[in-house]
Structures are given as C-alpha cells and as structure tokens.
Design an enzyme around this catalytic site. Sequence first.
Site, PDB file in Angstrom:
ATOM      1  N   ASN A  64      -4.473   1.917 -13.333  1.00 41.11           N
ATOM      2  CA  ASN A  64      -3.723   0.606 -13.274  1.00 41.11           C
ATOM      3  C   ASN A  64      -2.310   1.838 -12.775  1.00 41.11           C
ATOM      4  OD1 ASN A  64      -2.741  -0.941 -12.283  1.00 41.11           O
ATOM      5  ND2 ASN A  64      -2.464  -1.872 -13.607  1.00 41.11           N
ATOM      6  N   GLY A  70       0.376  -1.191   0.311  1.00 41.76           N
ATOM      7  CA  GLY A  70       0.204   0.177   0.228  1.00 41.76           C
ATOM      8  C   GLY A  70       0.644   0.913   0.022  1.00 41.76           C
ATOM      9  N   GLU A 123      -7.415  -6.499 -21.277  1.00 37.41           N
ATOM     10  CA  GLU A 123      -6.092  -7.101 -21.486  1.00 37.41           C
ATOM     11  C   GLU A 123      -5.023  -6.500 -20.257  1.00 37.41           C
ATOM     12  OE1 GLU A 123      -4.958  -9.254 -23.475  1.00 37.41           O
ATOM     13  OE2 GLU A 123      -6.758  -9.286 -24.387  1.00 37.41           O
ATOM     14  N   HIS A 182       1.501   0.344 -13.044  1.00 40.65           N
ATOM     15  CA  HIS A 182       2.422  -1.081 -14.096  1.00 40.65           C
ATOM     16  C   HIS A 182       4.246  -0.260 -13.651  1.00 40.65           C
ATOM     17  CE1 HIS A 182       3.733  -4.474 -15.377  1.00 40.65           C
ATOM     18  NE2 HIS A 182       3.862  -3.923 -16.386  1.00 40.65           N
ATOM     19  N   ASP A 239      -2.153  -4.681 -18.092  1.00 43.15           N
ATOM     20  CA  ASP A 239      -1.073  -3.855 -18.171  1.00 43.15           C
ATOM     21  C   ASP A 239      -1.889  -3.180 -19.882  1.00 43.15           C
ATOM     22  OD1 ASP A 239      -0.496  -4.157 -15.686  1.00 43.15           O
ATOM     23  OD2 ASP A 239       0.936  -5.843 -16.318  1.00 43.15           O
TER      24      ASP A 239
HETATM   25  C1  GRF Z   1       3.809  -1.334  -6.935  1.00 47.02           C
HETATM   26  O1  GRF Z   1       5.072  -1.834  -7.908  1.00 47.02           O
HETATM   27  C2  GRF Z   1       3.157  -1.040  -8.419  1.00 47.02           C
HETATM   28  O2  GRF Z   1       3.461  -0.636  -9.622  1.00 47.02           O
HETATM   29  C3  GRF Z   1       2.370  -2.620  -8.854  1.00 47.02           C
HETATM   30  O3  GRF Z   1       2.034  -3.489  -7.583  1.00 47.02           O
HETATM   31  C4  GRF Z   1       3.386  -2.575  -6.511  1.00 47.02           C
HETATM   32  C5  GRF Z   1       2.470  -2.167  -5.495  1.00 47.02           C
HETATM   33  O4  GRF Z   1       3.276  -2.095  -4.541  1.00 47.02           O
HETATM   34  N1  GRF Z   1       1.359  -2.376  -9.065  1.00 47.02           N
HETATM   35  P1  GRF Z   1       2.676  -1.003  -3.212  1.00 47.02           P
HETATM   36  O5  GRF Z   1       1.489  -1.774  -2.783  1.00 47.02           O
HETATM   37  O6  GRF Z   1       1.787   0.299  -3.902  1.00 47.02           O
HETATM   38  O7  GRF Z   1       3.468  -0.366  -2.234  1.00 47.02           O
END
Ligand code: GRF
Length: 217
Positions: free
Chosen positions: A109, A14, A145, A111, A147
């Site tokens: 989202n 988080g 899809e 990524h 990401d």
């Molecule tokens: C992050 O690197 C995000 O890009 C990926 O999962 C990770 C989550 O980290 N989708 P956090 O839980 O926000 O610290």
Amino acid sequence: MERRRTAVLISGRGSNLQALMEACAAPDASAEIALVISNRADAAGLRHASAAGIPAETIPHGAFATQVGFENAIDRTLHEHGIALVCLAGFMRVLSPWFVERWRDRLLNIHPSLLPAFRGMDTHRRVLEAGVRFTGCTVHMVRAEVDDGPIIVQAVVPVRPDDSEESLAARVLEVEHRCYPLALELVASGRVQVVDERVAIAGALAPDVLVLNPASI
Ligand code: GRF
C-alpha cells in the site's frame, strides 16, 4: 527471471497506477502490471489501464451483500489472472484480516505521510494542522490495521509555511510516483524480506544526510 505478475487495486484517479505501469514497461523491470481492479466503474484510472492494453475489471463493492463476498470476488479474480503481487493505489476500501493474511507480504500500500504518523484520511489537512516541518509518503506491506505494516520505502517532503492541502498533496504525490515503483521493484526482484515485522532490503544503502527545515534563517 520471470516477471512477477502484479495487480493494482484502485478507486479513483490512478496516478500511482500510471507511475507503476510506466516503470514496469522498462525491459528490465521485475514486475509486470497484469491486472487492474477498481471497486468503482467511474474510476479515471481504468482509462490508464485500457490505454495501456492491461486487463481491467470493475468489482463494485455495492453489488455484494457482505464484505467477504466482495473480497472473495477480488481474490478469485486475482487467482484467475495468476497474480503474485498486489498493490493498493488509492483503493478506498478497508480489506478484512482474512484477505490481508491470505496475501501477507505480497500486498503493498502507499500512504501520503511518514507512517506511523498521520494514518487514515485527510492526511494533508492534519499534517498542516499539526505544524510539522516535514511530511512525505510511505510504501508498506499491508497488515490488518489501516495504514499499518512493515515499511519498504519512505520519502521526505518539506512542509512550506504557505502550503495549502492542495500544494502539499501535489508535492507529496511527486515522490509517491517515485517511491511506489521503487518499492515494487525491490519486492518483485526478491530483495525484500520481512523479519520480525521489519523490512530488510538486500544490498540497499541508506542516505547519510542531515536536512533542516527551515533550511536557513
Ligand atoms: C495517493 O495520495 C495515495 O497515497 C493515497 O491515495 C492517493 C491515490 O492517488 N492512498 P492516485 O489515485 O494514485 O492518483
């Protein structure tokens, strides 16, 4: 202007949730983090929500016989809380096309790569194996899809010769914490429009710089 009620969906640490909450605590923020949903009761991020007094719900995917049942429960909870925007932040469940369509262009989202390169899991390991000189992160609108979807914000991070997965992940995470709040603000303030599956941002300037890696020899 009324602040857009935003939910953050998490599964773990988080840290992006924390960055979003901090940014939205600013008096002029266009979004308000109004709900946190985790599919895991042990997600550390749930503690960030309760420390900030934000309503948090655990909806364990394992408690539902079907994926649709799980997603219906999420959808219902979002509506009960009057949510307008949803941010996936380390949410480790793939959402079905019907759910993604229902929240089309209101579902974001993050990524940890420069999409469309390196979609999916184990991103940093694959980045290191590929030997690319730059990586980064992407905040995008969610499509069916994994990401995939119109890109709102990206940041570039150099890959160093001595990087491990951990050091690279930490460098990328730093920019994630800047990109996600920026993207949410752009969307919540109404400056983002999706046209032909590309994002147009009203009044945004693009940087005009050239960066080399290695920087010099
Ligand atoms: C992050 O690197 C995000 O890009 C990926 O999962 C990770 C989550 O980290 N989708 P956090 O839980 O926000 O610290």
